[in-house]
Design an enzyme around this catalytic site. Structure first.
Site, PDB file in Angstrom:
ATOM      1  N   GLU A   1       0.902  -1.151  -0.059  1.00  0.00           N
ATOM      2  CA  GLU A   1       0.106  -0.173   0.017  1.00  0.00           C
ATOM      3  C   GLU A   1       0.938   1.086  -0.069  1.00  0.00           C
ATOM      4  OE1 GLU A   1      -2.969  -0.475  -1.465  1.00  0.00           O
ATOM      5  OE2 GLU A   1      -3.846  -1.690   0.531  1.00  0.00           O
TER       6      GLU A   1
ATOM      7  N   ASP B   1      -4.534   1.129  -9.079  1.00  0.00           N
ATOM      8  CA  ASP B   1      -5.895   0.664  -9.270  1.00  0.00           C
ATOM      9  C   ASP B   1      -6.102   0.836 -10.784  1.00  0.00           C
ATOM     10  OD1 ASP B   1      -5.708   1.592  -6.606  1.00  0.00           O
ATOM     11  OD2 ASP B   1      -6.670   3.418  -6.771  1.00  0.00           O
TER      12      ASP B   1
ATOM     13  N   SER C   1     -25.585   9.399 -15.714  1.00  0.00           N
ATOM     14  CA  SER C   1     -25.462   8.503 -14.488  1.00  0.00           C
ATOM     15  C   SER C   1     -26.480   7.790 -14.038  1.00  0.00           C
ATOM     16  CB  SER C   1     -24.564   9.300 -13.463  1.00  0.00           C
ATOM     17  OG  SER C   1     -24.625   8.579 -12.229  1.00  0.00           O
TER      18      SER C   1
HETATM   19  C1  GLA Z   1      -5.091   4.939  -4.012  1.00  0.00           C
HETATM   20  C2  GLA Z   1      -4.474   5.133  -5.092  1.00  0.00           C
HETATM   21  C3  GLA Z   1      -3.248   4.082  -5.599  1.00  0.00           C
HETATM   22  C4  GLA Z   1      -2.477   3.866  -4.503  1.00  0.00           C
HETATM   23  C5  GLA Z   1      -3.447   3.554  -3.019  1.00  0.00           C
HETATM   24  C6  GLA Z   1      -2.614   3.230  -1.894  1.00  0.00           C
HETATM   25  O1  GLA Z   1      -5.901   3.675  -4.066  1.00  0.00           O
HETATM   26  O2  GLA Z   1      -5.094   5.481  -6.209  1.00  0.00           O
HETATM   27  O3  GLA Z   1      -2.525   4.695  -6.456  1.00  0.00           O
HETATM   28  O4  GLA Z   1      -1.436   4.687  -3.933  1.00  0.00           O
HETATM   29  O5  GLA Z   1      -4.495   4.481  -2.789  1.00  0.00           O
HETATM   30  O6  GLA Z   1      -2.007   1.731  -2.082  1.00  0.00           O
END
Ligand code: GLA
Length: 388
Positions: free
Chosen positions: A35, A173, A69
């Site tokens: 993370e 993500d 939406s």
């Molecule tokens: C969010 C961000 C990711 C990452 C996470 C933490 O989801 O969008 O890029 O930094 O936090 O791991």
């Protein structure tokens, strides 16, 4: 109830009229460990989930996007030639993705669209990356002859966050949403972009999310401050070691961190301590997974929670409480998932403890905070794709 193409198509025809368009889907994600390592050049270990975003899209031959939406019952029209773009974030993601695809040379045209999702909003499961990846994938298919590669599609989502939403996020993500594969987690090296699929079938364990239902919101949040702290430490190390090749905390050592302790605010050192620890934990988890040693995986998850809470300081009372209850219930591993500041914990639970954990965490959380947490059994699903 899972969202279906029919749910979206019905609303598309009702609100946009005319003929059906093409339908695309992109998922949200979980992350086993790693993370706040993505923007530090480290490793992440995400997987796509079954929940995601579905959009029906039909080119309209103009320069205008007409978007509905379904979840928010909100309609807007905005031009690709309007430099400001729409204000509401759910439309801004679409506008941003279209503009970023134009920057890559895709001849984007206007379109009509209706979209909906079943990734809980603000749960830290990346509903926004799901939306970005869905439109990036669709625009590539509809206007770009699928010439843009998948990693670049993920980067389009990331730059949309940077340039239109104000969140300086890493790549995890959007990567997970685009590249997800049913039944597999992925280990991504965020520095080189290399990744591997890891079949995820932990015999005797389940992955369970517990949504605190405290909304996690990254825009305007201290997320960007955390990133700045990491960059400050990198700058300080560079100043001490001008000969050293260092772009991110990935290249920093524990000794160097100690050396610069007096050169940057103590808070920045605390943040970097978490990042260096997390780097070690991801590698330890990879080793443990190879041996089928889920106890070690779980222990590292608890360590990550501690670090996110006490060093990186992205937890909240509710998430710490969920973590405590997991420990009380002898859950193998538990931690905050995603950016933090609310959202879910991710829990590695032995099959025989599952029922008791769900019952206990639901009752105790409700007793303390007056609301029930939402339990989500993780099913690892596919990445961005065309449905119809
Ligand atoms: C969010 C961000 C990711 C990452 C996470 C933490 O989801 O969008 O890029 O930094 O936090 O791991």
């Amino acid at each position: 109830m899972r969202l279906t193409i029919d749910d979206v198509r019905q609303r598309f025809l009702k609100h946009l009229g005319g003929e059906p368009g093409s339908v695309y889907a992109s998922p949200g994600r979980i992350n086993l460990i790693g993370e706040h390592t993505d923007y530090n050049g480290g490793f992440v270990f995400p997987g796509a989930v079954e929940q995601g975003m579905i959009a029906e899209i039909r080119p309209n031959g103009t320069r205008t996007i007409k978007a509905y939406s379904i979840d928010l019952k909100d309609y807007a029209e905005f031009s690709l030639d309007d430099p400001a773009g729409p204000k509401a974030s759910h439309f801004r993601y679409i506008y941003g993705v279209a503009k970023e695809m134009e920057k890559l040379g895709v001849p984007v045209k206007g379109f009509d669209t209706a979209f909906a999702g079943d990734v809980p909003l603000g749960a830290g499961m990346s509903s926004s990356a799901a939306l970005e990846s869905c439109f990036a994938f669709a625009i590539n298919d509809l206007f770009g002859g699928n010439k843009i590669g998948k990693m670049d599609l993920a980067k389009v989502g990331q730059s949309t966050e940077h340039n239109y939403i104000g969140v300086n996020c890493g790549i995890m993500d959007q990567f997970a949403s685009v590249f997800g594969k049913k039944g597999s987690l992925m280990r991504l090296d965020c520095r080189s972009g290399e990744f591997e699929y890891f079949p995820w079938n932990p015999k005797g364990y389940k992955l369970v999310l517990v949504n605190s239902c405290c909304k996690h919101e990254l825009a305007g949040s201290p997320y960007n401050d955390r990133r700045n702290s990491c960059e400050n430490v990198v700058k300080a190390i560079k100043a001490k070691h001008p000969e050293k090749q260092i772009e991110t905390l990935r290249e920093a050592t524990w000794d160097e961190l100690k050396e610069v302790a007096g050169d940057v605010p103590a808070e920045d050192i605390k943040r970097a301590t978490f990042v260096l620890g997390e780097k070690d934990r991801v590698l330890a988890v990879c080793d443990a997974l190879e041996k089928g040693d889920y106890e070690t995986v779980g222990q590292k998850m608890y360590e990550t929670h501690y670090g996110l809470s006490k060093e990186y300081e992205v937890s909240c009372e509710e998430l710490d409480y969920l973590n405590d209850i997991a420990k009380e219930c002898s859950v193998t591993g538990s931690r905050i998932m995603g950016g933090g500041f609310g959202g879910c914990t991710i829990n590695l639970v032995a099959d025989e403890l599952y029922d008791n954990f769900v019952k206990t965490v639901t009752a105790k959380y409700k007793e303390k905070f007056g609301k029930e947490p939402i339990i989500i059994d993780v099913v690892i699903g596919d990445g961005s794709r065309k449905l119809a």
